[in-house]
Design a protein around this motif. Structure first.
Motif, PDB file in Angstrom:
ATOM      1  N   SER A  13       0.824  -1.211   0.000  1.00  0.00           N
ATOM      2  CA  SER A  13       0.000   0.000   0.000  1.00  0.00           C
ATOM      3  C   SER A  13       0.859   1.262   0.000  1.00  0.00           C
ATOM      4  O   SER A  13       0.339   2.368  -0.073  1.00  0.00           O
ATOM      5  N   SER A  15       4.320   3.647  -1.483  1.00  0.00           N
ATOM      6  CA  SER A  15       4.598   4.285  -2.776  1.00  0.00           C
ATOM      7  C   SER A  15       5.175   3.296  -3.795  1.00  0.00           C
ATOM      8  O   SER A  15       4.665   3.163  -4.916  1.00  0.00           O
ATOM      9  N   ILE A  16       6.248   2.603  -3.421  1.00  0.00           N
ATOM     10  CA  ILE A  16       6.912   1.718  -4.386  1.00  0.00           C
ATOM     11  C   ILE A  16       6.072   0.456  -4.600  1.00  0.00           C
ATOM     12  O   ILE A  16       5.886   0.001  -5.727  1.00  0.00           O
ATOM     13  N   ARG A  36      -0.701  -1.999   6.359  1.00  0.00           N
ATOM     14  CA  ARG A  36      -1.096  -2.006   7.774  1.00  0.00           C
ATOM     15  C   ARG A  36      -2.443  -1.322   7.973  1.00  0.00           C
ATOM     16  O   ARG A  36      -3.351  -1.885   8.564  1.00  0.00           O
ATOM     17  N   ASP A  37      -2.582  -0.137   7.417  1.00  0.00           N
ATOM     18  CA  ASP A  37      -3.781   0.673   7.625  1.00  0.00           C
ATOM     19  C   ASP A  37      -4.877   0.241   6.635  1.00  0.00           C
ATOM     20  O   ASP A  37      -4.736   0.437   5.422  1.00  0.00           O
ATOM     21  N   LYS A  40      -6.159   2.968   4.106  1.00  0.00           N
ATOM     22  CA  LYS A  40      -5.198   3.309   3.042  1.00  0.00           C
ATOM     23  C   LYS A  40      -5.135   2.174   2.016  1.00  0.00           C
ATOM     24  O   LYS A  40      -5.125   2.396   0.800  1.00  0.00           O
ATOM     25  N   LEU A  61       2.694  -6.104  11.071  1.00  0.00           N
ATOM     26  CA  LEU A  61       3.805  -7.040  11.226  1.00  0.00           C
ATOM     27  C   LEU A  61       4.406  -7.007  12.626  1.00  0.00           C
ATOM     28  O   LEU A  61       5.420  -7.661  12.888  1.00  0.00           O
ATOM     29  N   ALA A  89       8.223  -0.539   5.090  1.00  0.00           N
ATOM     30  CA  ALA A  89       9.186   0.466   5.544  1.00  0.00           C
ATOM     31  C   ALA A  89       8.766   0.943   6.909  1.00  0.00           C
ATOM     32  O   ALA A  89       7.579   1.123   7.165  1.00  0.00           O
ATOM     33  N   ARG A 158      20.276  -2.490   7.346  1.00  0.00           N
ATOM     34  CA  ARG A 158      20.055  -2.794   5.925  1.00  0.00           C
ATOM     35  C   ARG A 158      21.100  -3.772   5.390  1.00  0.00           C
ATOM     36  O   ARG A 158      20.791  -4.638   4.566  1.00  0.00           O
ATOM     37  N   SER A 185      17.710   4.942  -3.181  1.00  0.00           N
ATOM     38  CA  SER A 185      18.371   5.890  -2.285  1.00  0.00           C
ATOM     39  C   SER A 185      17.367   6.976  -1.907  1.00  0.00           C
ATOM     40  O   SER A 185      16.843   6.996  -0.802  1.00  0.00           O
ATOM     41  N   SER A 190       7.664   9.999  -3.535  1.00  0.00           N
ATOM     42  CA  SER A 190       7.237   8.938  -2.613  1.00  0.00           C
ATOM     43  C   SER A 190       6.803   9.580  -1.297  1.00  0.00           C
ATOM     44  O   SER A 190       7.147  10.725  -1.002  1.00  0.00           O
ATOM     45  N   SER A 192       7.893   8.855   1.563  1.00  0.00           N
ATOM     46  CA  SER A 192       9.046   9.138   2.424  1.00  0.00           C
ATOM     47  C   SER A 192       9.772  10.393   1.935  1.00  0.00           C
ATOM     48  O   SER A 192      10.302  11.152   2.738  1.00  0.00           O
TER      49      SER A 192
HETATM   50  N1  LIG Z   1      10.807   6.053  -0.807  1.00  0.00           N
HETATM   51  C1  LIG Z   1      12.103   6.263  -0.634  1.00  0.00           C
HETATM   52  O1  LIG Z   1      12.615   7.401  -0.791  1.00  0.00           O
HETATM   53  C2  LIG Z   1      13.013   5.107  -0.279  1.00  0.00           C
HETATM   54  C3  LIG Z   1      14.393   5.341  -0.220  1.00  0.00           C
HETATM   55  C4  LIG Z   1      15.230   4.298   0.126  1.00  0.00           C
HETATM   56  C5  LIG Z   1      14.722   3.042   0.410  1.00  0.00           C
HETATM   57  N2  LIG Z   1      13.365   2.847   0.365  1.00  0.00           N
HETATM   58  C6  LIG Z   1      12.863   1.519   0.720  1.00  0.00           C
HETATM   59  O2  LIG Z   1      11.979   1.034  -0.278  1.00  0.00           O
HETATM   60  C7  LIG Z   1      10.940   0.256   0.350  1.00  0.00           C
HETATM   61  C8  LIG Z   1       9.578   0.817  -0.036  1.00  0.00           C
HETATM   62  O3  LIG Z   1       9.515   2.199   0.331  1.00  0.00           O
HETATM   63  P1  LIG Z   1       8.212   3.087   0.130  1.00  0.00           P
HETATM   64  O4  LIG Z   1       8.678   4.471  -0.124  1.00  0.00           O
HETATM   65  O5  LIG Z   1       7.263   2.445  -0.817  1.00  0.00           O
HETATM   66  O6  LIG Z   1       7.603   3.032   1.625  1.00  0.00           O
HETATM   67  P2  LIG Z   1       6.175   3.593   2.132  1.00  0.00           P
HETATM   68  O7  LIG Z   1       5.484   4.345   1.064  1.00  0.00           O
HETATM   69  O8  LIG Z   1       6.438   4.294   3.432  1.00  0.00           O
HETATM   70  O9  LIG Z   1       5.331   2.248   2.386  1.00  0.00           O
HETATM   71  C9  LIG Z   1       5.630   1.427   3.485  1.00  0.00           C
HETATM   72  C10 LIG Z   1       4.715   0.220   3.512  1.00  0.00           C
HETATM   73  O10 LIG Z   1       5.017  -0.556   4.678  1.00  0.00           O
HETATM   74  C11 LIG Z   1       3.796  -0.758   5.430  1.00  0.00           C
HETATM   75  N3  LIG Z   1       4.095  -0.861   6.856  1.00  0.00           N
HETATM   76  C12 LIG Z   1       4.847  -0.041   7.629  1.00  0.00           C
HETATM   77  N4  LIG Z   1       4.844  -0.452   8.894  1.00  0.00           N
HETATM   78  C13 LIG Z   1       4.057  -1.570   8.937  1.00  0.00           C
HETATM   79  C14 LIG Z   1       3.641  -2.458   9.970  1.00  0.00           C
HETATM   80  N5  LIG Z   1       4.042  -2.314  11.234  1.00  0.00           N
HETATM   81  N6  LIG Z   1       2.836  -3.484   9.643  1.00  0.00           N
HETATM   82  C15 LIG Z   1       2.427  -3.682   8.370  1.00  0.00           C
HETATM   83  N7  LIG Z   1       2.787  -2.864   7.337  1.00  0.00           N
HETATM   84  C16 LIG Z   1       3.596  -1.825   7.635  1.00  0.00           C
HETATM   85  C17 LIG Z   1       2.987   0.496   5.129  1.00  0.00           C
HETATM   86  O11 LIG Z   1       1.614   0.300   5.458  1.00  0.00           O
HETATM   87  P3  LIG Z   1       0.830   1.553   6.116  1.00  0.00           P
HETATM   88  O12 LIG Z   1       1.043   2.715   5.191  1.00  0.00           O
HETATM   89  O13 LIG Z   1      -0.578   1.093   6.186  1.00  0.00           O
HETATM   90  O14 LIG Z   1       1.486   1.781   7.456  1.00  0.00           O
HETATM   91  C18 LIG Z   1       3.221   0.611   3.613  1.00  0.00           C
HETATM   92  O15 LIG Z   1       2.444  -0.329   2.927  1.00  0.00           O
HETATM   93  C19 LIG Z   1      11.233   0.310   1.858  1.00  0.00           C
HETATM   94  O16 LIG Z   1      12.031  -0.785   2.240  1.00  0.00           O
HETATM   95  C20 LIG Z   1      12.029   1.589   1.997  1.00  0.00           C
HETATM   96  O17 LIG Z   1      12.860   1.615   3.156  1.00  0.00           O
HETATM   97  C21 LIG Z   1      12.499   3.852   0.027  1.00  0.00           C
END
Ligand SMILES: NC(=O)c1ccc[n+]([C@@H]2O[C@H](COP(=O)([O-])OP(=O)(O)OC[C@H]3O[C@@H](n4cnc5c(N)ncnc54)[C@H](OP(=O)(O)O)[C@@H]3O)[C@@H](O)[C@H]2O)c1
Length: 246
Positions: A13, A15-16, A36-37, A40, A61, A89, A158, A185, A190, A192
């Motif tokens: 759910s 961004s990626i 999680r939510d 959303k 989780l 994340a 990581r 990176s 997104s 984040s």
């Molecule tokens: N976006 C960036 O700039 C960036 C940069 C470097 C690395 N990354 C890595 O790329 C991956 C994807 O990033 P993203 O930007 O797509 O992240 P994101 O948009 O923050 O999405 C995070 C996801 O994890 C879920 N989540 C978080 N805590 C949880 C919990 N306790 N139980 C169940 N689900 C949970 C969230 O659900 P809810 O929204 O419902 O909580 C959401 O589906 C991650 O590993 C991140 O660290 C991202």
């Protein structure tokens, strides 16, 4: 007629994950989207459902058996799992920043989510992936590969995920399972990125010769790694950073 393949996107759910789900549906995958939510997640499902077969699974989780519960529910619903992509994340306060200001407690929490969750997902889905010659992909961040100030704790956690996937890949290949790590990176547009200070994003964008990737730039790589075209590859760590790090 061959049955459509099933992709579980953990953290789908976000961004990626939702960009990967969108592309997967357009390629004919059936998608199990986790978040999680529930609200959303429902919003993402409404947007993606017109593109193909998709169902949502809201599981926090935080519980020790969350991975087993999630994988069981998906297997029950779809009957098979061909690929698991983990995009979850969590960024507890104190996991990045000047080292004296970082927090040992945040490190423990982050480690439990990143390495702990991924290895539990691998355990829970192992037999299902082996049945299909499937793929496991874990997302990390470049802090796990490239050293930088303010990243000691997140980098250590990581790196742990990377170590797990590379060692897992060597062993699981015997059962026909492939495993990779994708490492962004900074990701434009997104959630984040929106949470980050805009000057940090702007500085990263100036340094990235190819331009910072969006989630849509990363999704094709994830699905290629799950495809037959990548059937002889495993254990790779691929960074998608627009030229920020090499
Ligand atoms: N976006 C960036 O700039 C960036 C940069 C470097 C690395 N990354 C890595 O790329 C991956 C994807 O990033 P993203 O930007 O797509 O992240 P994101 O948009 O923050 O999405 C995070 C996801 O994890 C879920 N989540 C978080 N805590 C949880 C919990 N306790 N139980 C169940 N689900 C949970 C969230 O659900 P809810 O929204 O419902 O909580 C959401 O589906 C991650 O590993 C991140 O660290 C991202």
């Amino acid at each position: 007629m061959t049955e459509p393949r099933v992709l579980l996107v953990a953290g789908g759910s976000g961004s990626i994950g939702s960009a990967i789900a969108r592309l997967a549906l357009s390629q004919g995958w059936q998608v199990a989207l986790h978040g999680r939510d529930p609200e959303k997640l429902q919003g993402r499902l409404v947007a993606l459902a017109p593109l193909g077969t998709i169902d949502g699974f809201a599981v926090d989780l935080g519980d020790d058996d969350a991975a087993e519960v999630l994988v069981c529910e998906v297997a029950e619903q779809f009957g098979r799992i061909d690929a698991v992509i983990d995009c979850t994340a969590s960024g507890p306060a104190g996991i990045t920043g000047p080292f004296p200001e970082t927090s040992p407690e945040a490190y423990g929490e982050f480690l439990r989510v990143s390495v702990g969750w991924v290895q539990r997902l691998a355990h829970a889905s192992y037999d299902l992936l082996a049945q299909q010659g499937g793929t496991l992909i874990a997302f990390v961040s470049d802090a796990g590969i490239y050293a930088a100030p303010r990243q000691a704790l997140i980098g250590a956690a990581r790196a742990g995920t990377i170590g797990f996937i590379r060692n897992f890949a060597m062993e699981a290949a015997r059962d026909g399972i492939r495993a990779h790590v994708i490492s962004p990176s900074f990701v434009e547009d997104s959630d984040s990125a929106r949470r980050m200070r805009s000057e940090r994003m702007a500085k990263a964008a100036r340094r990235a010769g190819l331009g910072l990737p969006t989630a849509e730039d990363i999704a094709p790589l994830a699905l290629f790694l799950c495809s037959d075209g990548a059937r002889r590859m495993t254990g790779q760590v691929i960074s998608v950073n627009g030229g920020l790090n090499a």
